[in-house]
Design an enzyme around this catalytic site. Structure first.
Site, mmCIF file in Angstrom:
data_model
loop_
_atom_site.group_PDB
_atom_site.id
_atom_site.type_symbol
_atom_site.label_atom_id
_atom_site.label_comp_id
_atom_site.label_asym_id
_atom_site.label_seq_id
_atom_site.Cartn_x
_atom_site.Cartn_y
_atom_site.Cartn_z
ATOM 1 N N GLU A 33 0.853 -1.192 0.000
ATOM 2 C CA GLU A 33 0.000 0.000 0.000
ATOM 3 C C GLU A 33 0.886 1.238 0.000
ATOM 4 O OE1 GLU A 33 -3.484 0.900 -0.259
ATOM 5 O OE2 GLU A 33 -2.359 2.757 -0.426
ATOM 6 N N CYS A 42 -12.039 3.754 0.489
ATOM 7 C CA CYS A 42 -13.192 3.589 1.371
ATOM 8 C C CYS A 42 -12.967 4.205 2.759
ATOM 9 C CB CYS A 42 -13.501 2.101 1.476
ATOM 10 S SG CYS A 42 -14.774 1.710 2.648
ATOM 11 N N LYS A 51 -19.705 9.069 5.371
ATOM 12 C CA LYS A 51 -20.770 8.669 6.297
ATOM 13 C C LYS A 51 -20.661 9.415 7.627
ATOM 14 C CE LYS A 51 -21.723 7.129 3.205
ATOM 15 N NZ LYS A 51 -21.236 6.829 1.851
ATOM 16 N N ALA A 177 -25.810 13.812 -10.706
ATOM 17 C CA ALA A 177 -26.772 13.424 -9.662
ATOM 18 C C ALA A 177 -26.666 11.934 -9.377
ATOM 19 C CB ALA A 177 -28.189 13.801 -10.078
ATOM 20 N N ALA A 317 -17.664 -0.950 -1.928
ATOM 21 C CA ALA A 317 -16.703 -1.539 -1.000
ATOM 22 C C ALA A 317 -17.046 -3.003 -0.708
ATOM 23 C CB ALA A 317 -16.685 -0.731 0.286
ATOM 24 N N HIS A 441 -42.659 -5.898 16.687
ATOM 25 C CA HIS A 441 -43.398 -4.635 16.638
ATOM 26 C C HIS A 441 -42.983 -3.767 17.820
ATOM 27 C CE1 HIS A 441 -46.683 -1.821 16.049
ATOM 28 N NE2 HIS A 441 -46.905 -1.892 17.356
HETATM 29 P P1 FAD Z 1 -9.647 1.233 -3.082
HETATM 30 O O1 FAD Z 1 -10.445 1.395 -1.867
HETATM 31 O O2 FAD Z 1 -9.586 2.362 -4.036
HETATM 32 O O3 FAD Z 1 -8.175 0.857 -2.598
HETATM 33 C C1 FAD Z 1 -7.118 0.723 -3.471
HETATM 34 C C2 FAD Z 1 -5.839 1.042 -2.730
HETATM 35 O O4 FAD Z 1 -4.751 0.647 -3.552
HETATM 36 C C3 FAD Z 1 -5.626 2.521 -2.434
HETATM 37 O O5 FAD Z 1 -5.394 2.718 -1.066
HETATM 38 C C4 FAD Z 1 -4.388 2.905 -3.248
HETATM 39 O O6 FAD Z 1 -3.546 3.825 -2.581
HETATM 40 C C5 FAD Z 1 -3.706 1.564 -3.386
HETATM 41 N N1 FAD Z 1 -2.847 1.454 -4.572
HETATM 42 C C6 FAD Z 1 -3.165 1.754 -5.853
HETATM 43 N N2 FAD Z 1 -2.136 1.468 -6.670
HETATM 44 C C7 FAD Z 1 -1.152 0.992 -5.877
HETATM 45 C C8 FAD Z 1 0.143 0.517 -6.133
HETATM 46 N N3 FAD Z 1 0.647 0.462 -7.370
HETATM 47 N N4 FAD Z 1 0.899 0.137 -5.081
HETATM 48 C C9 FAD Z 1 0.420 0.187 -3.812
HETATM 49 N N5 FAD Z 1 -0.812 0.601 -3.514
HETATM 50 C C10 FAD Z 1 -1.587 0.985 -4.538
HETATM 51 N N6 FAD Z 1 -18.769 2.207 -1.485
HETATM 52 C C11 FAD Z 1 -19.686 1.613 -0.684
HETATM 53 O O7 FAD Z 1 -19.882 0.398 -0.791
HETATM 54 N N7 FAD Z 1 -20.375 2.319 0.258
HETATM 55 C C12 FAD Z 1 -20.197 3.648 0.417
HETATM 56 O O8 FAD Z 1 -20.837 4.258 1.280
HETATM 57 C C13 FAD Z 1 -19.268 4.312 -0.411
HETATM 58 N N8 FAD Z 1 -19.041 5.625 -0.280
HETATM 59 C C14 FAD Z 1 -18.108 6.247 -1.066
HETATM 60 C C15 FAD Z 1 -17.914 7.608 -0.919
HETATM 61 C C16 FAD Z 1 -16.985 8.263 -1.705
HETATM 62 C C17 FAD Z 1 -16.783 9.739 -1.523
HETATM 63 C C18 FAD Z 1 -16.207 7.516 -2.639
HETATM 64 C C19 FAD Z 1 -15.155 8.190 -3.465
HETATM 65 C C20 FAD Z 1 -16.392 6.164 -2.788
HETATM 66 C C21 FAD Z 1 -17.357 5.505 -2.012
HETATM 67 N N9 FAD Z 1 -17.602 4.144 -2.150
HETATM 68 C C22 FAD Z 1 -18.553 3.536 -1.364
HETATM 69 C C23 FAD Z 1 -16.870 3.315 -3.110
HETATM 70 C C24 FAD Z 1 -15.755 2.531 -2.383
HETATM 71 O O9 FAD Z 1 -14.895 3.439 -1.735
HETATM 72 C C25 FAD Z 1 -14.968 1.696 -3.371
HETATM 73 O O10 FAD Z 1 -15.855 0.870 -4.107
HETATM 74 C C26 FAD Z 1 -13.965 0.798 -2.645
HETATM 75 O O11 FAD Z 1 -13.072 1.565 -1.886
HETATM 76 C C27 FAD Z 1 -13.196 -0.065 -3.632
HETATM 77 O O12 FAD Z 1 -12.282 -0.848 -2.934
HETATM 78 P P2 FAD Z 1 -10.919 -1.342 -3.617
HETATM 79 O O13 FAD Z 1 -10.224 -2.136 -2.558
HETATM 80 O O14 FAD Z 1 -11.208 -1.979 -4.904
HETATM 81 O O15 FAD Z 1 -10.098 -0.015 -3.941
HETATM 82 P P1 NAI Z 2 -22.211 7.909 -10.611
HETATM 83 O O1 NAI Z 2 -21.871 7.073 -11.788
HETATM 84 O O2 NAI Z 2 -23.057 7.351 -9.523
HETATM 85 O O3 NAI Z 2 -22.951 9.247 -11.102
HETATM 86 C C1 NAI Z 2 -22.380 10.118 -12.048
HETATM 87 C C2 NAI Z 2 -23.467 11.036 -12.598
HETATM 88 O O4 NAI Z 2 -22.862 12.064 -13.364
HETATM 89 C C3 NAI Z 2 -24.450 10.310 -13.524
HETATM 90 O O5 NAI Z 2 -25.759 10.554 -13.097
HETATM 91 C C4 NAI Z 2 -24.149 10.902 -14.897
HETATM 92 O O6 NAI Z 2 -25.269 10.941 -15.739
HETATM 93 C C5 NAI Z 2 -23.654 12.310 -14.522
HETATM 94 N N1 NAI Z 2 -22.845 12.956 -15.558
HETATM 95 C C6 NAI Z 2 -21.851 12.423 -16.300
HETATM 96 N N2 NAI Z 2 -21.347 13.339 -17.156
HETATM 97 C C7 NAI Z 2 -22.027 14.502 -16.959
HETATM 98 C C8 NAI Z 2 -21.974 15.808 -17.537
HETATM 99 N N3 NAI Z 2 -21.123 16.141 -18.524
HETATM 100 N N4 NAI Z 2 -22.824 16.770 -17.079
HETATM 101 C C9 NAI Z 2 -23.722 16.466 -16.093
HETATM 102 N N5 NAI Z 2 -23.796 15.240 -15.525
HETATM 103 C C10 NAI Z 2 -22.975 14.263 -15.935
HETATM 104 O O7 NAI Z 2 -20.799 8.417 -10.054
HETATM 105 P P2 NAI Z 2 -20.382 9.072 -8.669
HETATM 106 O O8 NAI Z 2 -21.542 9.677 -7.979
HETATM 107 O O9 NAI Z 2 -19.223 9.930 -9.008
HETATM 108 O O10 NAI Z 2 -19.910 7.819 -7.822
HETATM 109 C C11 NAI Z 2 -18.807 7.020 -8.262
HETATM 110 C C12 NAI Z 2 -18.862 5.646 -7.676
HETATM 111 O O11 NAI Z 2 -18.661 5.670 -6.269
HETATM 112 C C13 NAI Z 2 -20.200 4.995 -7.927
HETATM 113 O O12 NAI Z 2 -19.962 3.918 -8.798
HETATM 114 C C14 NAI Z 2 -20.668 4.497 -6.613
HETATM 115 O O13 NAI Z 2 -20.943 3.133 -6.659
HETATM 116 C C15 NAI Z 2 -19.511 4.749 -5.644
HETATM 117 N N6 NAI Z 2 -20.078 5.337 -4.423
HETATM 118 C C16 NAI Z 2 -20.927 4.587 -3.665
HETATM 119 C C17 NAI Z 2 -21.544 5.129 -2.568
HETATM 120 C C18 NAI Z 2 -22.490 4.291 -1.800
HETATM 121 O O14 NAI Z 2 -22.519 3.100 -1.996
HETATM 122 N N7 NAI Z 2 -23.272 4.871 -0.899
HETATM 123 C C19 NAI Z 2 -21.299 6.495 -2.137
HETATM 124 C C20 NAI Z 2 -20.424 7.216 -3.022
HETATM 125 C C21 NAI Z 2 -19.824 6.624 -4.107
#
Ligand code: FAD
Ligand code: NAI
Length: 462
Positions: A33, A42, A51, A177, A317, A441
């Site tokens: 990492e 995440c 969250k 959105a 995640a 309930h």
């Molecule tokens: P990541 O979590 O992206 O982890 C990959 C790791 O690999 C990183 O730490 C990076 O530094 C490391 N890495 C990359 N390349 C290298 C390398 N060459 N050498 C060493 N280390 C490296 N998902 C949910 O299910 N629920 C949610 O509520 C949710 N909320 C989100 C909110 C936001 C704002 C964002 C951006 C994402 C959210 N997601 C949520 C999505 C979720 O974070 C991802 O789906 C999840 O983290 C993916 O896990 P991963 O292990 O595949 O990758």
């Molecule tokens: P998203 O794919 O959910 O939404 C992107 C939105 O941007 C779409 O509605 C799309 O139509 C719009 N868009 C694209 N191009 C545009 C343009 N030129 N002008 C206006 N609108 C445009 O992507 P988001 O919200 O960035 O999330 C990324 C990933 O992170 C998702 O795949 C989601 O699964 C994960 N995530 C999950 C969460 C959860 O599980 N609670 C919380 C946050 C992220």
């Protein structure tokens, strides 16, 4: 240099869970990492910090909206933004340290630095090259922006910058959105920011059940979020303390410019595989940048696997975690399996939104004979007591066999309620199985049972 059975590259929920499962199955394991802390997107800049801010601002909303109604008198709450961010950071720290502890407990080596794969069987970290019988790519994803949109993480930000703003902006334009836009848009809306969401499509949260999309957008509008739909963002322009957004309305191609203190770009994420040297190792990648895998998470190169956001499928995640466990079991010679038909999705807004399985549209497209059981939280005593009666549970079941095919919830604790339906689906349950299960309930879960009853002879309280 050391020799391992498995080296996992990436310490996010996919990678760290994979490493722990590998160690539990007796494999000598290391995880590479490059960040200063484990937990990936995440724990550091994704699920957990967002969250925390959603929880804090939800408490604020509760205080402002509902306390007086219950006879609790408080002075108007005041927000200390730095303290709120410190609470968020503390939550992150507790979680990332927790993963570090689990690594020590399971005797997993954390190879600190950025890893690459010079050839199958080898992982390079800094100047050291380690041997690995199996390599798992779990390098996750990064925000993908738009052409003409320059992110500076101060005025024009991705979710990472939005979690760390210096001050609460007076106004914010959210591009997209989707899940990130609506979760973080909700956070700032509750903090008093004027939030305008600009979305390319005519609906929010693409891919979700159409009825939920409509109710969800209407609810968010009532809370104060503004929406400009059917609008393609063309470019952003960062000024000194503000930014301009230019968009074109699809219906008449007219161009418009709006401005705000902060612009949040939330238009999706793309796999992150930079610096891994996949071309050198000969690992195939799709046109969308996803590492190509077969049904057992194996790439085209023997001994190299990939999971999580770096491969195809929902970027969630828990999907990454499940793949992490399953690939570890596969490597250990067991039958690792992920049921991609039963992966829940949750949006942690207020009310929460959740889903699993098929949408009505998907069932229509498949020509499937289905029935709908729906129940409004208005008929749920607990929800009424808690000012949480907005929303509904909708269960889709096969018309002939009654087997549950999908479920869509908008309402209180929707993110938790969905899981009884997930378990039911894993067991191939019929709606009647849920309907005949006694539910305590007064709980929100009674609404799930009522929706299941509505698939049969009818709900009691509607
Ligand atoms: P990541 O979590 O992206 O982890 C990959 C790791 O690999 C990183 O730490 C990076 O530094 C490391 N890495 C990359 N390349 C290298 C390398 N060459 N050498 C060493 N280390 C490296 N998902 C949910 O299910 N629920 C949610 O509520 C949710 N909320 C989100 C909110 C936001 C704002 C964002 C951006 C994402 C959210 N997601 C949520 C999505 C979720 O974070 C991802 O789906 C999840 O983290 C993916 O896990 P991963 O292990 O595949 O990758
Ligand atoms: P998203 O794919 O959910 O939404 C992107 C939105 O941007 C779409 O509605 C799309 O139509 C719009 N868009 C694209 N191009 C545009 C343009 N030129 N002008 C206006 N609108 C445009 O992507 P988001 O919200 O960035 O999330 C990324 C990933 O992170 C998702 O795949 C989601 O699964 C994960 N995530 C999950 C969460 C959860 O599980 N609670 C919380 C946050 C992220």
């Amino acid at each position: 240099m050391a020799s391992y059975d498995v080296i996992v590259i990436g310490g996010g929920p996919g990678g760290y869970v994979c490493a722990i499962r590998c160690a539990q199955l007796g494999l000598k394991t290391a995880c590479v990492e490059g960040r200063d802390t484990l937990g990936g997107t995440c724990l550091n800049v994704g699920c957990i910090p967002s969250k925390a801010l959603l929880h804090a601002t939800e408490m604020l909303h509760e205080t402002e909206e509902n306390f007086a109604k219950m006879g609790i008198k408080v002075l108007r709450p005041d927000v200390d933004w730095d303290k709120m961010k410190a609470y968020k950071q503390d939550t992150i720290d507790q979680n990332t340290k927790g993963v570090e502890f689990l690594f020590k407990k399971n005797k997993i080596d954390w190879l600190k630095g950025w890893g690459s794969i010079p050839e199958a069987g080898k992982v390079k970290v800094g100047d050291e090259v380690h041997d690995a019988k199996h390599i798992v790519i779990a390098t996750g994803s990064e925000a993908s922006t738009l052409p003409g949109v320059d992110v500076d993480e101060k005025t024009v930000v991705t979710s990472t910058g939005a979690l760390e703003l210096g001050k609460i902006p007076k106004s914010m334009i959210v591009i997209g959105a989707g899940v990130i836009g609506l979760e973080l848009g909700s956070v700032y809306n509750r903090l008093g920011t004027e939030v305008t969401v600009v979305e390319f499509l005519d609906v929010v949260t693409p891919g979700m059940d159409a009825e939920i999309q409509k109710t969800f957008q209407r609810t968010l509008k009532k809370q104060g979020l503004k929406f400009i739909m059917g609008a393609a963002v063309q470019k952003t322009e960062a000024l000194k303390t503000k930014a301009k957004v230019t968009y074109k309305l699809k219906k008449d191609d007219s161009e418009h410019v709006i401005e705000a203190d902060t612009v949040l770009v939330a238009t999706g994420r793309r796999p992150y595989t930079e610096g891994l040297g996949l071309e050198v190792a000969g690992v195939e990648v799709s046109e969308r940048g996803q590492v190509k895998t077969d049904a057992h998470w194996s790439t085209n190169v023997k001994g190299i696997y990939a999971i999580g956001d770096a491969i195809d499928g929902p970027m969630l995640a828990h999907k990454a975690e499940d793949e992490g466990m399953a690939v570890a079991e596969t490597i250990a010679g067991q039958a690792g399996h992920v049921n991609y038909g039963v992966i829940p999705g949750v949006i942690y807004t207020h009310p929460e939104v959740s889903n699993v399985g098929k949408t009505e549209q998907q069932l229509k497209d498949e020509g499937r004979n289905y029935k709908v059981g729906k129940f409004s939280f208005m008929g749920n005593g607990r929800a009424k007591a808690n000012f949480a009666a907005d929303g509904f549970v909708k269960i889709l079941a096969d018309k002939d066999t009654d087997r549950i095919l999908g479920a869509h919830i908008i309402g209180p604790m929707a993110g938790d309620l969905i899981h009884e339906i997930c378990v039911a689906m894993e067991f191939g349950a019929a709606a009647e199985d849920l309907a005949r299960t006694c539910h305590a309930h007064p709980t929100y879960s009674e609404a799930v049972r009522e929706a299941a009853l509505a698939c049969g002879d009818g709900a009691i309280h509607s």
